[in-house]
Design a protein around this motif. Sequence first.
Motif, PDB file in Angstrom:
ATOM      1  N   VAL A 280       0.860  -1.181   0.000  1.00  0.00           N
ATOM      2  CA  VAL A 280       0.000   0.000   0.000  1.00  0.00           C
ATOM      3  C   VAL A 280       0.895   1.229   0.000  1.00  0.00           C
ATOM      4  O   VAL A 280       1.842   1.322   0.786  1.00  0.00           O
ATOM      5  CB  VAL A 280      -0.933   0.004   1.237  1.00  0.00           C
ATOM      6  N   SER A 281       0.595   2.201  -0.847  1.00  0.00           N
ATOM      7  CA  SER A 281       1.421   3.390  -0.979  1.00  0.00           C
ATOM      8  C   SER A 281       0.772   4.606  -0.345  1.00  0.00           C
ATOM      9  O   SER A 281      -0.421   4.839  -0.491  1.00  0.00           O
ATOM     10  CB  SER A 281       1.683   3.662  -2.456  1.00  0.00           C
ATOM     11  N   ASP A 282       1.574   5.384   0.353  1.00  0.00           N
ATOM     12  CA  ASP A 282       1.268   6.690   0.930  1.00  0.00           C
ATOM     13  C   ASP A 282       0.462   6.655   2.224  1.00  0.00           C
ATOM     14  O   ASP A 282       0.863   7.239   3.208  1.00  0.00           O
ATOM     15  CB  ASP A 282       0.581   7.624  -0.074  1.00  0.00           C
ATOM     16  N   SER A 283      -0.685   6.010   2.246  1.00  0.00           N
ATOM     17  CA  SER A 283      -1.541   6.056   3.430  1.00  0.00           C
ATOM     18  C   SER A 283      -2.407   4.812   3.477  1.00  0.00           C
ATOM     19  O   SER A 283      -2.869   4.340   2.435  1.00  0.00           O
ATOM     20  CB  SER A 283      -2.420   7.305   3.378  1.00  0.00           C
ATOM     21  N   LEU A 284      -2.657   4.311   4.679  1.00  0.00           N
ATOM     22  CA  LEU A 284      -3.561   3.173   4.816  1.00  0.00           C
ATOM     23  C   LEU A 284      -5.014   3.583   4.602  1.00  0.00           C
ATOM     24  O   LEU A 284      -5.825   2.816   4.111  1.00  0.00           O
ATOM     25  CB  LEU A 284      -3.401   2.528   6.195  1.00  0.00           C
TER      26      LEU A 284
END
Length: 127
Positions: free
Chosen positions: A70-74
């Motif tokens: 997962v990229s950047d934020s959950l």
Amino acid sequence: MRLIFLLLLLINFGCLASSCIVTDEMREQFNSKHAEDVTIDTTLRDSNFFVTIKLPESIEGQSSYSVLLVSDSLEEPTFIFPLDLYEEDNQTKAWYEIDAGLVRKHFVVVSLNDYCAPSIFKEVFYQ
């Protein structure tokens, strides 16, 4: 016509339903209990990071997993990418490789194949 209506009334149209509620507190407790079971190793080779995720033999009796990057934020990810699992040295692993110039905040999310179990989430630290 009445006979058909009566027959339809007598037929049992059973319905099974189940629900699953996982609160933020349950998710945090599950993650703090099992996050140490998942290890993430990063290695810099030339200009790429090679990342290996090692999974335990089982978590709370479950030995079947799915792993997501997962990229950047959950909560509001830029992208979610499923990772393939493989067996090596009697251990379940996943891996990916990323150019060092594309490194940003990434998380690994390990989900048990029990639909009601919370997931384990760990941030990837590129070193």
